[in-house]
Design an enzyme around this catalytic site. Structure first.
Site, PDB file in Angstrom:
ATOM      1  N   ALA A 233       0.838  -1.185   0.000  1.00 12.35           N
ATOM      2  CA  ALA A 233       0.000   0.000   0.000  1.00 12.35           C
ATOM      3  C   ALA A 233       0.876   1.240   0.000  1.00 12.35           C
ATOM      4  CB  ALA A 233      -0.889   0.008   1.238  1.00 12.35           C
TER       5      ALA A 233
ATOM      6  N   GLU B 151       1.037   5.517   1.243  1.00  8.43           N
ATOM      7  CA  GLU B 151       0.485   6.517   2.166  1.00  8.43           C
ATOM      8  C   GLU B 151       0.234   7.891   1.559  1.00  8.43           C
ATOM      9  OE1 GLU B 151       3.709   5.252   2.341  1.00  8.43           O
ATOM     10  OE2 GLU B 151       5.132   6.811   2.935  1.00  8.43           O
TER      11      GLU B 151
ATOM     12  N   HIS C 271      -0.642   1.186   9.424  1.00  7.45           N
ATOM     13  CA  HIS C 271       0.681   1.674   8.993  1.00  7.45           C
ATOM     14  C   HIS C 271       0.535   2.883   8.063  1.00  7.45           C
ATOM     15  CE1 HIS C 271       4.979   1.051   7.799  1.00  7.45           C
ATOM     16  NE2 HIS C 271       4.546   1.628   6.691  1.00  7.45           N
ATOM     17  N   GLU C 272      -0.275   2.748   7.030  1.00  8.43           N
ATOM     18  CA  GLU C 272      -0.389   3.852   6.065  1.00  8.43           C
ATOM     19  C   GLU C 272      -1.031   5.065   6.727  1.00  8.43           C
ATOM     20  OE1 GLU C 272       1.415   3.223   3.653  1.00  8.43           O
ATOM     21  OE2 GLU C 272       1.372   1.041   3.748  1.00  8.43           O
TER      22      GLU C 272
ATOM     23  N   HIS D 289       1.456   6.956   8.822  1.00  5.55           N
ATOM     24  CA  HIS D 289       2.382   7.748   8.007  1.00  5.55           C
ATOM     25  C   HIS D 289       1.920   9.205   7.882  1.00  5.55           C
ATOM     26  CE1 HIS D 289       5.679   5.433   6.479  1.00  5.55           C
ATOM     27  NE2 HIS D 289       4.962   4.536   5.830  1.00  5.55           N
TER      28      HIS D 289
HETATM   29  N1  B3K Z   1       5.952   3.885   1.457  1.00  8.37           N
HETATM   30  C1  B3K Z   1       5.419   2.758   0.721  1.00  8.37           C
HETATM   31  C2  B3K Z   1       6.448   1.941   0.049  1.00  8.37           C
HETATM   32  C3  B3K Z   1       6.916   2.490  -1.251  1.00  8.37           C
HETATM   33  C4  B3K Z   1       7.791   1.495  -1.963  1.00  8.37           C
HETATM   34  C5  B3K Z   1       8.413   2.068  -3.196  1.00  8.37           C
HETATM   35  N2  B3K Z   1       9.141   1.073  -3.942  1.00  8.37           N
HETATM   36  C6  B3K Z   1       4.568   1.896   1.576  1.00  8.37           C
HETATM   37  C7  B3K Z   1       4.858   1.915   3.006  1.00  8.37           C
HETATM   38  O1  B3K Z   1       5.921   1.600   3.478  1.00  8.37           O
HETATM   39  O2  B3K Z   1       3.990   2.304   3.736  1.00  8.37           O
HETATM   40 ZN    ZN Z   2       5.633   2.621   5.319  1.00  5.29          ZN
END
Ligand code: B3K
Ligand code: ZN
Length: 855
Positions: free
Chosen positions: A259, A261, A294-295, A298
């Site tokens: 996923a 964010e 988690h998202e 963020h």
């Molecule tokens: N921030 C994204 C991951 C992005 C990956 C790019 N290759 C998801 C996460 O860690 O929440």
């Molecule tokens: Zn993350």
């Protein structure tokens, strides 16, 4: 290196320089079309230094117009070279850069930038996807508010922030919070929402929507519940409130990871949104809850405070993983969550740290940043936060976090900033702690015990971190070691005490002890290290029965199981202590079924191979498989009655609920069934398959049948039931190569790869089949090299279509150098074949290059 190859030039942390322009606002106007989407961009810029304006631009972007303050640039005023656009024109101090580009979402099979998934337009911009949409300073320290206009006749048009207006196929969105381009998102399609309203702690109303395809609405409820729980938890635990009028989550079928964010518009792999009892397992539900959390988390750790550059990735990822782990432990069982996290850490991060892909939590250089979204950055990054919290205490931790949010809101920050708030909030010097961020490798901690009859116990520790690529000498780090002492009658005489080790060798004493206690060390897995201690099987069995720290209790059993397996591989009998202590665990089954289920799980073949290799021997995958099977059978024989009782008494009545209590009972029941399966050759599993009321039971029964070399009719039945349910059919593609007896694994994978439903360009389907085979240890490491060949063929094929997925799956080769010469030969040949491919991507090229260097 041939010229068709993308650049393999590394980027270095030490080369960081601030961007010489300030971006005050970004305005986008996007006219959607599957083949020809037109993007007009206006960047309101301010010059900070006398410098050339340099932007990033993907090679797939057609640039039709470039102007400054409405005056088109002459051809000699700009230059496009690779992924860079340089503008040499003299600019006023404030100006607007205007560009017009055309992109082709339907040709975008790499799923980076703007693409189409099942008729839905969606985006993925982290880490460097935005440059595939429009030319831009595509780096996390350039932040701006965004105003986005979307033109399309599709019914739902969304971007970040708050909706401004929508009529006649034109929607305008405004995101007031300055953000880097990697957090940009755009979605358009025929979508339906499951909606709720949330009132924040200060009384603001927020509209929440989970958007899915028509027909999937009844599988989106759990995602919505999880979102509400996440919002409440972040207010309660960190005092963090949501900051826009809407929060949208969209599920898409084609997505490179779990996923993303994006500010106010999270985009999810549908696997982490859609769930019903018939199609998703208990672990799927748990994962949905944790990734939604988690998202969402963020929004503060990642979005409001972002990273200065990609070397600081752990600043947002390590912290956000730590926060999602806390969330799950608070909502479910803290003991079970800790053990699951340690299992995952050891399986993925320790393996990474001990092999050719080892890198610091904050790396010093990368070729392709997408290759650094690793277990080290994420999971070890989270462990570092846990250690900090242990070292400064809960109060100190939350004070430091309050300071972090106050001081850095709106910033693109660094690890130095992060450590500084802890120093300022607690007065502690974290100079030595910083080595955890800069030095790769898993420290090996050796503990010896010295008892004196005066009632004093001395614990001597020595730490040593093995060399890793590019880092040979590593000074000692501070290691928090949580210890408890247990008297011979099972009482805890010294409750959990935190020892702080700062030297290469150090000792700690406990006085006034009436009798020599048993040491329960590294309680709660207080630091991500390998603990070595000489301990008799009897002592381990004692801890397995008596330790009050659930992690240490589980760990004692795990160590005993490992040693028993190592002994069996050397040709010895299975240890009586282990078989006996196992009975004790079964007797406690009622206390915490989920915990007991974890204790019943034997170490994986991969873990055993690692242990064999640590002991200086060469792992033999077939022998490991056979020894593990034999031990499982012996346990089942010895404890058949108790296991059968558990199996019969833990049936969960009533309607299915994914919550922890019921899920724990199912886990225990299925763990018991897993052992009994070795005795009844699939009889109970076949019955369970027929009567199963949910996917947890049905998929577990199916994999046990496959493992027993049975299950043809059930495999067929599963297909017929789920052939139209993508996510459930992924399980069908995964379980067969994963659970197949090793000799059949590659053959099974080959057959499935030829199946008409093997829609391999879909990342979930590809991961299911290819990942399923790679996780069948003895199957993948087949002595004839067929597993390696199969993987190499598919990595090459995938690389041309989606380099990120190919690179990620290549880590299955990571431990190739630990096996025998014949296998090594096959692995080298497969890796060299990949390296010789004429148009290898930067992603796969970097990964395979590093892996190949292992020996
Ligand atoms: N921030 C994204 C991951 C992005 C990956 C790019 N290759 C998801 C996460 O860690 O929440
Ligand atoms: Zn993350």
């Amino acid at each position: 290196m041939s010229e068709t190859r993308p650049s393999q030039k590394p980027t270095f942390l030490s080369d960081y320089e601030p961007y010489p322009f300030e971006l005050d606002e970004t305005r986008l106007d996007v006219t959607l079309d599957p083949q020809k989407t037109r993007v007009r961009a206006e960047l309101a810029l301010r010059r900070l230094q006398d410098a050339e304006l340099v932007l990033d631009i993907g090679k797939d972007v057609q640039l039709d117009r470039i102007a400054i303050d409405d005056t088109p640039l002459d051809d000699d005023q700009w230059q496009r070279d690779g992924e860079t656009l340089r503008i040499a024109a003299t600019m006023p101090e404030r100006f607007t850069l205007q560009t017009e580009t055309v992109i082709n979402p339907s040709a975008n099979t790499a799923f980076e930038g703007l693409y189409l998934s099942g008729g839905i337009f969606c985006t993925q911009c982290e880490a460097e996807g935005f440059r595939h949409i429009t030319p831009y300073p595509d780096r996390p320290d350039v932040m701006a508010p965004f105003r986005v206009t979307i033109r399309s006749d599709l019914p739902v048009l969304m971007s970040n922030g708050n909706p401004v207006s929508e009529s006649d196929g034109v929607a305008v969105w405004h995101d007031p919070w300055p953000k880097p381009a990697y957090l940009f998102a755009l979605v358009a399609g025929d979508l339906r929402a499951v909606s709720e309203t949330f009132t924040t702690m200060s009384g603001r109303e927020v509209d929440l929507n989970v958007w899915v395809r028509p027909g999937d609405e009844d599988r989106a409820g759990y995602a919505m519940e999880s979102l509400i729980r996440s919002m409440e938890w972040d207010e309660r635990t960190y005092g963090r409130e949501y900051d826009l009028d809407v929060f949208n989550i969209v599920a898409v079928d084609d997505f490179n990871m779990g996923a993303m964010e994006n500010k106010g518009l999270n985009i999810f792999n549908s696997k982490l949104v859609l769930a019903s009892p018939e199609t998703a397992t208990d672990s799927d539900y748990e994962r949905i809850e944790s990734v939604i959390g988690h998202e969402y988390f963020h929004n503060w750790t990642g979005n409001r405070i972002t990273c200065r550059d990609w070397f600081q990735l752990c600043l947002k990822e390590g912290l956000t993983v730590f926060r999602d782990q806390q969330f799950t432990s608070d909502l479910r069982s803290a003991a079970v969550k800790r053990i699951e996290d340690v299992l995952a850490l050891r399986a993925r991060q320790f393996r990474e740290d001990q092999g050719p892909l080892a890198h610091p939590v904050r790396p010093n250089s990368y070729i392709e940043i997408n290759n650094f979204y690793t277990a080290t950055v994420y999971e070890k990054g989270a462990e570092l936060i846990g250690m900090l919290k242990r070292l400064v205490g809960d109060d100190g931790y939350y004070r430091a976090l309050d300071l972090y949010f106050d001081r850095h809101d709106g910033d693109a920050a660094t690890i130095e900033d992060w450590l500084k708030v802890f120093e300022d909030a607690t007065g502690r010097d974290l100079g030595q702690f910083k080595r955890w961020y800069t030095d790769a490798g898993t420290p090996v901690l050796t503990m010896t015990e010295h008892w004196s009859d005066t009632g004093r116990l001395t614990l001597r520790f020595a730490q040593h971190t093995p060399p890793t690529p590019g880092q040979s000498d590593k000074p000692p780090r501070v290691i928090p070691i949580a210890v408890g002492l247990i008297s011979p009658n099972g009482d805890e005489v010294v409750p959990t005490t935190l020892l702080e080790m700062t030297e290469a060798e150090q000792e700690f004493s406990f006085d006034g002890l009436a009798a020599r206690p048993t040491v329960s060390a590294l309680r709660g897995f207080s630091a991500p290290v390998v603990l070595k201690r000489d301990q008799s099987p009897g002592e381990r069995a004692f801890l397995m029965a008596n330790d009050t720290d659930p992690f240490a209790r589980w760990e004692a059993g795990r160590q005993l199981a490992r040693e028993t397996l190592l002994a069996m591989l050397r040709g010895d009998e299975a240890g009586a202590d282990y078989l006996g202590a196992f009975g004790q665990v079964l007797a406690d089954a009622e206390v915490d079924p989920a915990f007991c289920a974890l204790c019943l799980r034997l170490p994986s073949e991969e873990e055993i191979a690692g242990a064999v290799s640590d002991s200086g021997a060469t792992p033999d995958p077939e022998a490991i498989h056979a020894a593990r099977e034999q031990l499982a059978r012996q346990i089942a024989e010895r404890h058949a009655d108790a296991l059968d009782r558990i199996y019969r008494s833990h049936e969960v009545p009533g309607p299915y609920s994914p919550e922890a209590g019921d899920a724990g009972k199912r886990a225990l029941r299925l763990a018991a069934l897993g052992l009994l399966n070795r005795l009844d050759e699939g009889e109970r599993a076949a019955q369970l398959y027929q009567s199963a009321g949910n996917m947890t039971e049905r998929s577990a029964a199916l994999s046990l049948l496959i493992a027993a070399g049975k299950g043809k009719p059930e495999v067929e039945d599963f297909y017929n039931r789920f052939k139209d349910v993508r996510l459930a059919l992924d399980k069908w593609f995964m379980l067969q190569p994963l659970s197949a007896p090793p000799r059949d694994a590659v053959g099974t994978a080959r057959e499935l790869a030829a199946h008409p439903d093997f829609d391999w360009k879909n990342p979930n389907r590809f991961r299911a089949l290819i990942g399923g085979l790679s996780a069948n240890h003895a199957g993948f490491h087949a002595a004839d090299g067929s597993g390696y060949d199969f993987l190499a063929d598919w990595l090459l094929r995938m690389d041309a279509v989606n380099p990120q997925i190919a690179a990620r799956m290549s880590s299955a080769f990571e431990s190739w150098a630990r096996y025998d010469e014949t296998r090594q030969g096959h692995a080298k040949a497969a890796l060299d074949r990949i390296l010789a491919a004429p148009e290898l991507s930067r992603n796969l090229g970097e990964m395979v290059g590093r892996i190949r260097n292992a020996a």
